[in-house]
Design an enzyme around this catalytic site. Structure first.
Site, PDB file in Angstrom:
ATOM      1  N   SER A  19       0.827  -1.214   0.000  1.00 27.84           N
ATOM      2  CA  SER A  19       0.000   0.000   0.000  1.00 27.84           C
ATOM      3  C   SER A  19       0.863   1.267   0.000  1.00 27.84           C
ATOM      4  O   SER A  19       1.861   1.358   0.726  1.00 27.84           O
ATOM      5  CB  SER A  19      -0.901  -0.010   1.234  1.00 27.84           C
ATOM      6  N   LYS A  70     -13.920  -4.225   2.098  1.00 23.98           N
ATOM      7  CA  LYS A  70     -14.741  -3.029   1.870  1.00 23.98           C
ATOM      8  C   LYS A  70     -16.244  -3.273   2.042  1.00 23.98           C
ATOM      9  O   LYS A  70     -16.977  -2.368   2.431  1.00 23.98           O
ATOM     10  CB  LYS A  70     -14.488  -2.459   0.462  1.00 23.98           C
ATOM     11  N   ASP A 111     -14.177   7.127  -2.499  1.00 22.62           N
ATOM     12  CA  ASP A 111     -13.691   6.781  -3.842  1.00 22.62           C
ATOM     13  C   ASP A 111     -14.419   7.546  -4.947  1.00 22.62           C
ATOM     14  O   ASP A 111     -13.795   8.002  -5.905  1.00 22.62           O
ATOM     15  CB  ASP A 111     -13.843   5.277  -4.096  1.00 22.62           C
ATOM     16  N   ARG A 164     -22.150  -9.099 -14.945  1.00 24.47           N
ATOM     17  CA  ARG A 164     -21.692  -8.240 -13.854  1.00 24.47           C
ATOM     18  C   ARG A 164     -21.989  -6.772 -14.156  1.00 24.47           C
ATOM     19  O   ARG A 164     -22.354  -6.008 -13.260  1.00 24.47           O
ATOM     20  CB  ARG A 164     -20.183  -8.435 -13.694  1.00 24.47           C
ATOM     21  N   TYR A 231      -2.276   2.764 -11.494  1.00 23.79           N
ATOM     22  CA  TYR A 231      -1.211   3.762 -11.302  1.00 23.79           C
ATOM     23  C   TYR A 231       0.181   3.143 -11.230  1.00 23.79           C
ATOM     24  O   TYR A 231       1.166   3.854 -11.019  1.00 23.79           O
ATOM     25  CB  TYR A 231      -1.484   4.628 -10.068  1.00 23.79           C
ATOM     26  N   GLY A 252      -3.816   7.165 -12.751  1.00 27.12           N
ATOM     27  CA  GLY A 252      -4.582   6.676 -11.604  1.00 27.12           C
ATOM     28  C   GLY A 252      -4.121   7.173 -10.243  1.00 27.12           C
ATOM     29  O   GLY A 252      -4.843   7.017  -9.254  1.00 27.12           O
TER      30      GLY A 252
HETATM   31  P1  ATR Z   1     -12.087  -3.812  -8.215  1.00 24.62           P
HETATM   32  O1  ATR Z   1     -12.938  -3.992  -6.997  1.00 24.62           O
HETATM   33  O2  ATR Z   1     -10.716  -3.224  -7.938  1.00 24.62           O
HETATM   34  O3  ATR Z   1     -12.784  -3.082  -9.302  1.00 24.62           O
HETATM   35  P2  ATR Z   1     -12.627  -6.510  -9.149  1.00 24.62           P
HETATM   36  O4  ATR Z   1     -13.917  -6.495  -8.434  1.00 24.62           O
HETATM   37  O5  ATR Z   1     -11.745  -7.698  -9.041  1.00 24.62           O
HETATM   38  O6  ATR Z   1     -11.697  -5.289  -8.709  1.00 24.62           O
HETATM   39  O7  ATR Z   1     -12.920  -6.185 -10.689  1.00 24.62           O
HETATM   40  C1  ATR Z   1     -11.936  -6.300 -11.647  1.00 24.62           C
HETATM   41  C2  ATR Z   1     -12.478  -5.840 -12.992  1.00 24.62           C
HETATM   42  O8  ATR Z   1     -11.441  -6.008 -13.961  1.00 24.62           O
HETATM   43  C3  ATR Z   1     -13.666  -6.635 -13.472  1.00 24.62           C
HETATM   44  O9  ATR Z   1     -14.502  -5.776 -14.233  1.00 24.62           O
HETATM   45  C4  ATR Z   1     -12.996  -7.685 -14.379  1.00 24.62           C
HETATM   46  O10 ATR Z   1     -13.851  -8.230 -15.376  1.00 24.62           O
HETATM   47  P3  ATR Z   1     -14.797  -9.497 -15.038  1.00 24.62           P
HETATM   48  O11 ATR Z   1     -15.967  -8.976 -14.259  1.00 24.62           O
HETATM   49  O12 ATR Z   1     -15.188 -10.031 -16.375  1.00 24.62           O
HETATM   50  O13 ATR Z   1     -13.938 -10.462 -14.241  1.00 24.62           O
HETATM   51  C5  ATR Z   1     -11.932  -6.843 -15.017  1.00 24.62           C
HETATM   52  N1  ATR Z   1     -10.829  -7.608 -15.586  1.00 24.62           N
HETATM   53  C6  ATR Z   1      -9.837  -8.229 -14.920  1.00 24.62           C
HETATM   54  N2  ATR Z   1      -8.992  -8.816 -15.799  1.00 24.62           N
HETATM   55  C7  ATR Z   1      -9.479  -8.564 -17.047  1.00 24.62           C
HETATM   56  C8  ATR Z   1      -9.048  -8.886 -18.370  1.00 24.62           C
HETATM   57  N3  ATR Z   1      -7.930  -9.594 -18.597  1.00 24.62           N
HETATM   58  N4  ATR Z   1      -9.797  -8.432 -19.403  1.00 24.62           N
HETATM   59  C9  ATR Z   1     -10.914  -7.704 -19.199  1.00 24.62           C
HETATM   60  N5  ATR Z   1     -11.359  -7.360 -17.971  1.00 24.62           N
HETATM   61  C10 ATR Z   1     -10.657  -7.778 -16.910  1.00 24.62           C
END
Ligand code: ATR
Length: 289
Positions: A19, A70, A111, A164, A231, A252
């Site tokens: 972090s 969270k 956020d 989603r 970021y 970011g």
């Molecule tokens: P956060 O809470 O930080 O937003 P998260 O809930 O894990 O993290 O969400 C990650 C996001 O990145 C999701 O929208 C995920 O898509 P999916 O819902 O289809 O899993 C997206 N993501 C992660 N890797 C990806 C990839 N290689 N290509 C496209 N989207 C990706």
């Protein structure tokens, strides 16, 4: 110097060792001459309730809350700000104590407003604009909520997993929202009718720095502003594609700093020195953590 009057805040998450928040907040406390310290607090999944009780017992003034706590922290709180309830996640808690030492634990989410503040600092006013948000996780929820409150007129949520994105827009329930499956074609087509593109996915994050949601070899429309929540690195492949096409870019770190600045103000009641906070984050990133 740490002494008997030092006030404590920290971040509860798992893991927390990478972090940037301790460096960012401790630099801010030092710049303002506040006898406060910010510590990383690794809290294993399932331990969040005990952790919050511990913060109360130990006299902490508050904490940031990060992955994976969270959402799970919410039932432990005495009150939740409307913004945090709407997003369904808390990233900041404030602990206040009455004269008889009874403590109240309040949850906030900085956020959404942190994102909007970073966007405006980057020179983009969201009021009246059409926006593409890529991703549908927790970060996307905060971004979409911020954009709705700031007066965006159309927000298209593109996600690899369409369900989603559909769930996100139905949870936030606003006629300005639509959802689509993320493909290179759907992204390029949607971007044609927008002023702002926001990447909330982890694509392009270290160590997979070659990754980008934008297809290689296709220019980014030059009238777009592109905001990447990633970021590390500061200039992602997506931002490099955008810059080379003549589009405006926002990195970011701005959102990390602005959400932190709002948390700082909730705890201390003082305006946060956001330039100092950003410089501390950049230094930490350069040092490779
Ligand atoms: P956060 O809470 O930080 O937003 P998260 O809930 O894990 O993290 O969400 C990650 C996001 O990145 C999701 O929208 C995920 O898509 P999916 O819902 O289809 O899993 C997206 N993501 C992660 N890797 C990806 C990839 N290689 N290509 C496209 N989207 C990706």
């Amino acid at each position: 110097m740490i002494d008997g009057r030092t006030q404590l805040v920290g971040v509860i998450g798992w893991p927390v060792e990478h972090s940037l928040s301790p460096a960012m907040h401790n630099a801010a406390f030092e710049a303002l001459g506040l006898n406060w310290r910010y510590v990383p607090l690794p809290v294993a999944p399932g331990m969040v309730e005990a952790a919050v009780r511990g913060l109360v017992a130990l006299g902490f003034r508050g904490a940031n809350v990060t992955v994976p706590h969270k959402q799970s922290v919410m039932p432990v709180l005495d009150s939740t700000a409307p913004e945090a309830a709407a997003i369904g996640a808390v990233n900041t808690i404030l602990i206040t104590r009455g004269p008889d030492a009874t403590a109240t634990v309040s949850g906030y989410n900085t956020d959404a407003q942190g994102f909007i503040n970073a966007l405006r600092r980057g020179g983009f006013e969201p009021q009246g604009t059409r926006v593409i948000v890529v991703g549908a996780g927790g970060a996307a929820r905060a971004v979409v909520r911020g954009l709705l409150a700031a007066g965006a007129v159309q927000i298209t949520v593109l996600n690899r997993t369409l369900e989603r994105a559909l769930r996100l827009i139905s949870d936030l329930g606003d006629p300005r929202l639509t959802a689509q499956e993320l493909t290179p074609e759907s992204l390029v087509t949607a971007a044609d009718g927008a002023e702002l593109l926001v990447n909330t996915t982890t694509v392009g994050m270290w160590p997979d720095v070659q990754g980008s949601i934008w297809p290689a070899g296709v220019p980014v429309p030059s009238r777009l502003t592109v905001f990447d929540l990633v970021y590390n690195p500061l200039e992602t492949s997506l931002l490099r594609q955008a810059r080379k096409s003549g589009a405006q870019t926002i990195d970011g770190l701005g959102m990390l700093v602005e959400q932190g600045a709002l948390a700082f103000e909730i705890w201390t009641g003082q305006p946060a020195p956001s330039e100092v906070m950003r410089a501390a984050c950049e230094k930490q990133l350069r040092a490779g953590r």
